[in-house]
Design a protein around this motif. Structure first.
Motif, PDB file in Angstrom:
ATOM      1  N   LEU A  60       1.090  -1.228  -0.078  1.00 54.80           N
ATOM      2  CA  LEU A  60      -0.093   0.105  -0.016  1.00 54.80           C
ATOM      3  C   LEU A  60       0.683   1.311   0.051  1.00 54.80           C
ATOM      4  O   LEU A  60       1.697   1.444   0.694  1.00 54.80           O
ATOM      5  N   ILE A  61       0.744   1.919  -1.016  1.00 62.28           N
ATOM      6  CA  ILE A  61       1.189   3.455  -1.108  1.00 62.28           C
ATOM      7  C   ILE A  61       0.344   4.558  -0.999  1.00 62.28           C
ATOM      8  O   ILE A  61      -0.372   4.699  -1.825  1.00 62.28           O
ATOM      9  N   PRO A  62       0.793   5.380  -0.029  1.00 64.86           N
ATOM     10  CA  PRO A  62      -0.005   6.441  -0.035  1.00 64.86           C
ATOM     11  C   PRO A  62       0.069   7.501  -0.831  1.00 64.86           C
ATOM     12  O   PRO A  62       1.122   7.667  -1.670  1.00 64.86           O
ATOM     13  N   TYR A  63      -0.785   8.607  -0.897  1.00 69.20           N
ATOM     14  CA  TYR A  63      -0.192   9.685  -1.813  1.00 69.20           C
ATOM     15  C   TYR A  63       0.512  10.764  -1.030  1.00 69.20           C
ATOM     16  O   TYR A  63       0.639  10.497   0.290  1.00 69.20           O
ATOM     17  N   GLY A  64       1.066  11.700  -1.719  1.00 68.14           N
ATOM     18  CA  GLY A  64       2.107  12.500  -1.329  1.00 68.14           C
ATOM     19  C   GLY A  64       1.473  13.378  -0.067  1.00 68.14           C
ATOM     20  O   GLY A  64       2.043  13.523   0.956  1.00 68.14           O
ATOM     21  N   HIS A  65       0.052  13.743  -0.322  1.00 68.65           N
ATOM     22  CA  HIS A  65      -0.272  14.555   0.772  1.00 68.65           C
ATOM     23  C   HIS A  65      -0.982  13.917   1.971  1.00 68.65           C
ATOM     24  O   HIS A  65      -1.184  14.382   2.909  1.00 68.65           O
ATOM     25  N   GLN A  66      -0.798  12.393   1.636  1.00 68.35           N
ATOM     26  CA  GLN A  66      -1.204  11.679   3.044  1.00 68.35           C
ATOM     27  C   GLN A  66       0.304  11.400   3.737  1.00 68.35           C
ATOM     28  O   GLN A  66       0.238  10.671   4.839  1.00 68.35           O
ATOM     29  N   VAL A  67       1.568  11.621   3.273  1.00 61.90           N
ATOM     30  CA  VAL A  67       2.716  11.421   3.859  1.00 61.90           C
ATOM     31  C   VAL A  67       3.423  12.792   4.877  1.00 61.90           C
ATOM     32  O   VAL A  67       3.564  12.382   5.883  1.00 61.90           O
ATOM     33  N   ASP A  84       0.642  22.644   2.704  1.00 66.74           N
ATOM     34  CA  ASP A  84       1.054  22.531   4.182  1.00 66.74           C
ATOM     35  C   ASP A  84       0.087  21.857   5.099  1.00 66.74           C
ATOM     36  O   ASP A  84      -0.020  21.987   6.143  1.00 66.74           O
ATOM     37  N   LYS A  85      -0.919  20.796   4.565  1.00 68.29           N
ATOM     38  CA  LYS A  85      -1.725  20.089   5.478  1.00 68.29           C
ATOM     39  C   LYS A  85      -1.535  18.642   5.163  1.00 68.29           C
ATOM     40  O   LYS A  85      -1.134  18.446   3.895  1.00 68.29           O
ATOM     41  N   LEU A  86      -1.358  18.057   6.170  1.00 71.52           N
ATOM     42  CA  LEU A  86      -1.315  16.408   6.349  1.00 71.52           C
ATOM     43  C   LEU A  86      -2.699  15.980   6.001  1.00 71.52           C
ATOM     44  O   LEU A  86      -3.442  16.158   7.066  1.00 71.52           O
ATOM     45  N   TYR A  87      -2.997  15.185   5.195  1.00 69.06           N
ATOM     46  CA  TYR A  87      -4.241  14.624   4.813  1.00 69.06           C
ATOM     47  C   TYR A  87      -4.115  13.031   5.588  1.00 69.06           C
ATOM     48  O   TYR A  87      -3.242  12.633   5.500  1.00 69.06           O
ATOM     49  N   GLY A  88      -5.180  12.746   6.273  1.00 66.31           N
ATOM     50  CA  GLY A  88      -5.505  11.488   6.663  1.00 66.31           C
ATOM     51  C   GLY A  88      -5.372  10.190   5.717  1.00 66.31           C
ATOM     52  O   GLY A  88      -5.137  10.448   4.549  1.00 66.31           O
ATOM     53  N   PRO A  89      -5.270   9.020   6.427  1.00 68.90           N
ATOM     54  CA  PRO A  89      -4.858   7.547   5.414  1.00 68.90           C
ATOM     55  C   PRO A  89      -6.241   7.306   4.994  1.00 68.90           C
ATOM     56  O   PRO A  89      -6.281   6.004   4.549  1.00 68.90           O
ATOM     57  N   ALA A  90      -7.133   8.134   4.663  1.00 71.05           N
ATOM     58  CA  ALA A  90      -8.354   7.627   3.928  1.00 71.05           C
ATOM     59  C   ALA A  90      -8.349   6.540   2.686  1.00 71.05           C
ATOM     60  O   ALA A  90      -7.234   6.715   1.911  1.00 71.05           O
ATOM     61  N   GLY A  91      -9.035   5.714   3.037  1.00 71.04           N
ATOM     62  CA  GLY A  91      -8.920   4.550   1.906  1.00 71.04           C
ATOM     63  C   GLY A  91      -8.015   3.631   2.073  1.00 71.04           C
ATOM     64  O   GLY A  91      -8.193   2.334   2.217  1.00 71.04           O
ATOM     65  N   LEU A  92      -6.606   3.849   2.372  1.00 66.51           N
ATOM     66  CA  LEU A  92      -5.595   3.031   2.861  1.00 66.51           C
ATOM     67  C   LEU A  92      -5.884   1.870   3.876  1.00 66.51           C
ATOM     68  O   LEU A  92      -5.735   0.831   3.786  1.00 66.51           O
ATOM     69  N   ALA A  93      -6.496   2.524   4.884  1.00 63.55           N
ATOM     70  CA  ALA A  93      -6.810   1.858   6.122  1.00 63.55           C
ATOM     71  C   ALA A  93      -7.852   0.627   6.043  1.00 63.55           C
ATOM     72  O   ALA A  93      -7.593  -0.322   6.263  1.00 63.55           O
ATOM     73  N   ASP A  94      -8.783   1.120   4.998  1.00 66.80           N
ATOM     74  CA  ASP A  94      -9.770   0.291   4.554  1.00 66.80           C
ATOM     75  C   ASP A  94      -9.345  -1.094   3.629  1.00 66.80           C
ATOM     76  O   ASP A  94      -9.844  -2.009   3.931  1.00 66.80           O
ATOM     77  N   VAL A  95      -8.363  -0.564   3.013  1.00 63.09           N
ATOM     78  CA  VAL A  95      -7.905  -1.420   1.981  1.00 63.09           C
ATOM     79  C   VAL A  95      -7.090  -2.559   2.728  1.00 63.09           C
ATOM     80  O   VAL A  95      -7.162  -3.703   2.547  1.00 63.09           O
ATOM     81  N   GLU A  96      -6.169  -1.977   3.649  1.00 59.07           N
ATOM     82  CA  GLU A  96      -5.549  -2.797   4.430  1.00 59.07           C
ATOM     83  C   GLU A  96      -6.269  -3.867   5.430  1.00 59.07           C
ATOM     84  O   GLU A  96      -6.142  -5.144   5.525  1.00 59.07           O
ATOM     85  N   THR A 106       0.419  -7.887   3.921  1.00 62.08           N
ATOM     86  CA  THR A 106       0.196  -6.658   3.373  1.00 62.08           C
ATOM     87  C   THR A 106       1.437  -5.666   4.027  1.00 62.08           C
ATOM     88  O   THR A 106       1.759  -5.974   5.181  1.00 62.08           O
ATOM     89  N   LEU A 107       2.260  -4.764   2.968  1.00 59.50           N
ATOM     90  CA  LEU A 107       2.840  -3.889   3.492  1.00 59.50           C
ATOM     91  C   LEU A 107       2.462  -2.423   3.256  1.00 59.50           C
ATOM     92  O   LEU A 107       2.171  -2.063   2.037  1.00 59.50           O
ATOM     93  N   ASN A 108       2.320  -1.724   4.420  1.00 58.13           N
ATOM     94  CA  ASN A 108       1.594  -0.217   4.318  1.00 58.13           C
ATOM     95  C   ASN A 108       2.905   0.656   4.252  1.00 58.13           C
ATOM     96  O   ASN A 108       3.649   0.665   5.421  1.00 58.13           O
ATOM     97  N   LEU A 109       3.381   1.401   3.473  1.00 58.35           N
ATOM     98  CA  LEU A 109       4.491   2.328   3.238  1.00 58.35           C
ATOM     99  C   LEU A 109       4.247   3.593   4.023  1.00 58.35           C
ATOM    100  O   LEU A 109       5.187   4.196   3.916  1.00 58.35           O
ATOM    101  N   THR A 110       3.099   3.663   4.427  1.00 60.59           N
ATOM    102  CA  THR A 110       2.825   5.197   4.929  1.00 60.59           C
ATOM    103  C   THR A 110       4.068   5.607   6.112  1.00 60.59           C
ATOM    104  O   THR A 110       4.444   6.720   5.903  1.00 60.59           O
ATOM    105  N   GLU A 111       4.069   4.557   7.074  1.00 55.39           N
ATOM    106  CA  GLU A 111       4.959   5.071   8.062  1.00 55.39           C
ATOM    107  C   GLU A 111       6.521   5.209   7.829  1.00 55.39           C
ATOM    108  O   GLU A 111       7.084   6.226   8.077  1.00 55.39           O
ATOM    109  N   ALA A 112       6.756   4.477   6.615  1.00 56.47           N
ATOM    110  CA  ALA A 112       8.387   4.400   6.498  1.00 56.47           C
ATOM    111  C   ALA A 112       8.596   5.699   5.318  1.00 56.47           C
ATOM    112  O   ALA A 112       9.478   6.486   5.479  1.00 56.47           O
ATOM    113  N   LEU A 113       7.686   6.387   4.589  1.00 55.34           N
ATOM    114  CA  LEU A 113       7.648   7.264   3.900  1.00 55.34           C
ATOM    115  C   LEU A 113       7.509   8.461   4.673  1.00 55.34           C
ATOM    116  O   LEU A 113       8.185   9.402   4.508  1.00 55.34           O
TER     117      LEU A 113
END
Length: 153
Positions: A60-67, A84-96, A106-113
């Motif tokens: 799972l790869i988030p969008y830049g505005h979610q990173v 300059d706003k961090l958007y939440g993980p909408a969609g990724l959490a549901d897919v995961e 499943t590997l969610n790359l959000t935290e690493a990014l």
């Protein structure tokens, strides 16, 4: 028509499913229909792999505005997302949740990014939604650590 509208910045109406390709990442946005379609395809791929005895995993790869608030600046402007706003993980959490409930590794790359993203070293192209070279290196390093265990090797 919908795709054309979504690619023309002047036509983007924030939150409108027809013109806003990131409607689900906005506050109060819903991901119900696109998520249902995505998960139907993921389930079909998973079933095909099981039938063929081929390991199946999801990354799972988030969008830049979610990173990070500084990621994907030009894209945010075109898509009428706040700078300059961090958007939440909408969609990724549901897919995961969906794929892990089916036993898919499943590997969610959000935290690493998020950990590696810096204002002077963005991980996404400024206009394009994809990872740039630095972001791809972060993703590759995470995959190298994760993949052997995910595939049982």
């Amino acid at each position: 028509r919908t795709l054309r509208n979504r690619h023309e910045a002047a036509r983007v109406i924030p939150g409108d499913v027809e013109t806003d390709r990131f409607f689900f990442t906005r506050e109060g946005g819903t991901w119900t229909q696109p998520l249902a379609d995505t998960l139907k395809h993921v389930d079909a791929m998973h079933d095909l792999c099981k039938q063929a005895n081929v390991p199946f995993a999801a990354v799972l790869i988030p969008y830049g505005h979610q990173v990070a608030p500084h990621e994907w600046r030009e894209g945010r402007l075109r898509q009428k997302l706040e700078l300059d706003k961090l958007y939440g993980p909408a969609g990724l959490a549901d897919v995961e949740k969906h794929v892990t409930a089916r036993g898919v590794k499943t590997l969610n790359l959000t935290e690493a990014l998020q950990r590696e993203s810096k204002p002077d070293r963005p991980l996404f192209f400024s206009l394009d939604i994809h990872l740039n070279e630095a972001g791809s290196q972060v993703a590759a390093a995470e995959l190298v650590k994760w993949l052997p265990g995910a595939l049982g090797r």
